[in-house]
Design a protein around this motif. Sequence first.
Motif, mmCIF file in Angstrom:
data_model
loop_
_atom_site.group_PDB
_atom_site.id
_atom_site.type_symbol
_atom_site.label_atom_id
_atom_site.label_comp_id
_atom_site.label_asym_id
_atom_site.label_seq_id
_atom_site.Cartn_x
_atom_site.Cartn_y
_atom_site.Cartn_z
ATOM 1 N N ARG A 94 0.875 -1.420 -0.024
ATOM 2 C CA ARG A 94 0.177 -0.094 0.028
ATOM 3 C C ARG A 94 0.770 1.260 -0.058
ATOM 4 N N MET A 95 1.909 1.209 0.732
ATOM 5 C CA MET A 95 2.747 2.390 0.738
ATOM 6 C C MET A 95 3.310 2.662 -0.723
ATOM 7 N N VAL A 96 3.904 1.713 -1.428
ATOM 8 C CA VAL A 96 4.524 1.960 -2.692
ATOM 9 C C VAL A 96 3.406 2.482 -3.534
ATOM 10 N N ARG A 97 2.389 2.031 -3.460
ATOM 11 C CA ARG A 97 1.308 2.507 -4.356
ATOM 12 C C ARG A 97 0.866 3.931 -4.096
ATOM 13 N N SER A 98 0.789 4.193 -2.950
ATOM 14 C CA SER A 98 0.531 5.596 -2.365
ATOM 15 C C SER A 98 1.373 6.635 -2.702
ATOM 16 N N LEU A 99 2.678 6.253 -2.967
ATOM 17 C CA LEU A 99 3.730 7.123 -3.078
ATOM 18 C C LEU A 99 3.940 7.069 -4.589
ATOM 19 N N ALA A 100 3.487 6.008 -5.317
ATOM 20 C CA ALA A 100 3.617 6.266 -6.766
ATOM 21 C C ALA A 100 2.382 7.063 -7.212
ATOM 22 N N ALA A 101 1.302 7.098 -6.603
ATOM 23 C CA ALA A 101 0.058 7.676 -7.191
ATOM 24 C C ALA A 101 0.017 8.929 -7.735
ATOM 25 N N PRO A 102 0.677 9.877 -7.244
ATOM 26 C CA PRO A 102 0.848 11.202 -7.877
ATOM 27 C C PRO A 102 1.686 11.255 -9.140
ATOM 28 N N ALA A 128 -8.605 12.904 -13.697
ATOM 29 C CA ALA A 128 -9.712 12.443 -12.844
ATOM 30 C C ALA A 128 -9.691 10.693 -12.903
ATOM 31 N N GLY A 129 -9.838 10.308 -14.034
ATOM 32 C CA GLY A 129 -10.083 8.815 -14.386
ATOM 33 C C GLY A 129 -8.455 8.221 -13.779
ATOM 34 N N ALA A 130 -7.268 8.610 -13.931
ATOM 35 C CA ALA A 130 -6.092 8.257 -13.498
ATOM 36 C C ALA A 130 -6.167 8.196 -11.889
ATOM 37 N N ALA A 131 -6.540 9.368 -11.353
ATOM 38 C CA ALA A 131 -6.589 9.425 -9.929
ATOM 39 C C ALA A 131 -7.393 8.685 -9.060
ATOM 40 N N VAL A 187 -5.802 5.072 -9.117
ATOM 41 C CA VAL A 187 -4.506 5.040 -8.380
ATOM 42 C C VAL A 187 -5.056 5.006 -6.689
ATOM 43 N N VAL A 188 -5.936 5.642 -6.664
ATOM 44 C CA VAL A 188 -6.772 6.045 -5.285
ATOM 45 C C VAL A 188 -7.383 4.505 -4.932
ATOM 46 N N ALA A 189 -8.006 4.211 -5.811
ATOM 47 C CA ALA A 189 -8.767 2.882 -5.674
ATOM 48 C C ALA A 189 -7.738 1.593 -5.439
ATOM 49 N N LEU A 190 -6.624 1.488 -6.224
ATOM 50 C CA LEU A 190 -5.849 0.408 -6.027
ATOM 51 C C LEU A 190 -4.850 0.637 -4.747
ATOM 52 N N THR A 191 -5.032 1.782 -4.057
ATOM 53 C CA THR A 191 -4.309 2.096 -2.755
ATOM 54 C C THR A 191 -5.284 1.845 -1.593
ATOM 55 N N ASP A 192 -6.419 2.178 -1.802
ATOM 56 C CA ASP A 192 -7.376 2.300 -0.645
ATOM 57 C C ASP A 192 -8.980 2.205 -1.206
ATOM 58 N N ARG A 193 -9.525 1.162 -1.221
ATOM 59 C CA ARG A 193 -10.643 0.971 -1.738
ATOM 60 C C ARG A 193 -11.852 1.823 -1.155
ATOM 61 N N THR A 194 -11.714 2.181 0.167
ATOM 62 C CA THR A 194 -12.739 2.894 0.584
ATOM 63 C C THR A 194 -12.876 4.481 -0.024
ATOM 64 N N LEU A 195 -11.487 5.020 0.033
ATOM 65 C CA LEU A 195 -11.365 6.264 -0.631
ATOM 66 C C LEU A 195 -11.504 6.213 -2.150
ATOM 67 N N GLY A 196 -11.379 5.037 -2.802
ATOM 68 C CA GLY A 196 -11.412 4.627 -4.288
ATOM 69 C C GLY A 196 -13.001 4.871 -4.623
ATOM 70 N N ARG A 197 -13.774 4.720 -3.808
ATOM 71 C CA ARG A 197 -15.226 4.717 -4.170
ATOM 72 C C ARG A 197 -15.514 6.357 -4.175
ATOM 73 N N GLY A 237 -7.536 7.542 -19.041
ATOM 74 C CA GLY A 237 -6.582 7.938 -17.989
ATOM 75 C C GLY A 237 -6.772 6.662 -17.019
ATOM 76 N N ALA A 238 -7.741 5.838 -16.786
ATOM 77 C CA ALA A 238 -7.952 4.642 -16.081
ATOM 78 C C ALA A 238 -7.212 3.480 -16.814
ATOM 79 N N LEU A 239 -7.340 3.482 -17.900
ATOM 80 C CA LEU A 239 -6.542 2.224 -18.531
ATOM 81 C C LEU A 239 -4.992 2.539 -18.514
ATOM 82 N N LEU A 240 -4.524 3.762 -18.457
ATOM 83 C CA LEU A 240 -3.065 4.000 -18.470
ATOM 84 C C LEU A 240 -2.440 3.831 -17.236
ATOM 85 N N ALA A 241 -3.268 4.388 -16.095
ATOM 86 C CA ALA A 241 -2.840 4.467 -14.783
ATOM 87 C C ALA A 241 -2.867 3.017 -14.129
#
Length: 205
Positions: free
Chosen positions: A63-71, A121-124, A127-137, A168-172
Motif C-alpha cells: 500500500r505504501m508503494v502505491r500511495s507514493l507512486a500515485a501522484p 480524474a480517471g487516472a486519480a 490509483v486511489v482505488a488500488l491503494t485504498d478501496r474506501t477512498l477509491g469509491r 486515464g484509467a487504462l493507462l494508470a
Amino acid sequence: MTPLAFGGASVDGGFYLWITHLARDTPHAVDTTVADWSDYGLALFGVLMLAAWWRARGAGQARMVRSLAAPVIVVLCYVVDVLVKSAVAENRPCRTLHTVTVEACPAVGDWSFPSNHAVIAGAAAVVVALTDRTLGRIAAVAAVLMAVSRVWIGVHYPHDVAVGLAFGALLAWPLMLLADRAAPLVERAAGTRIGELVTGAQSGG
C-alpha cells in the motif's frame, strides 16, 4: 507531427447541444456550483491521494508503494494526454457549434480531445482505488462528476470526457501494477530518518 484535426461535432454534437441548452435553462446557482466544481474539483483528488498515503503509513509495503507512486502516475498520464491532445487537434465544441455556454470558450489552439480534466480524474480514481478501496469509491464518483461537469459548462464534447476517463484509467492501471516492483526500494528507504517519516515505519533499535 501533423495534427489530425479531428471533427468531433459529427460524433455527438447533437448530444452536446442538448446538454448545453439544458444548462442554459438551469438556475444560475446550479450552473455556478457545477462550474466551480469543474474548475477546482481536481484538488479533491490531490486530497484523496494524500489521505490514501496517510492511511497507508504502517499498513505494509504494497500500500505504501502505491500511495507514493500515485501522484507520479497521474502526472505521467497527464503528460501522455497532452501529447495525444496536440496530435488530434480537435477544436472545442463551443467554437465549432457556436452555442451559448456556462463558461467562456477556451482560446483557439486549446484543443478538446481528450479532456485533460477527465484523464486526470480517471487516472486519480484508479490509483486511489488500488491503494485504498474506501477512498477509491469516493474518487470514482468524483471522477464521473468531473467528466459530466466539463460537458455541462460547454468546454468538451461527451466523447472527450468519456474517452478521457477511460484513457486515464487504462493507462494508470498497469503503471500502478508496475510500481509494485519498487517495494524493495521503499523497504530500504524505511530504514532512514526520511524514510521513516514518509512511510511511517519504525526502524529497529
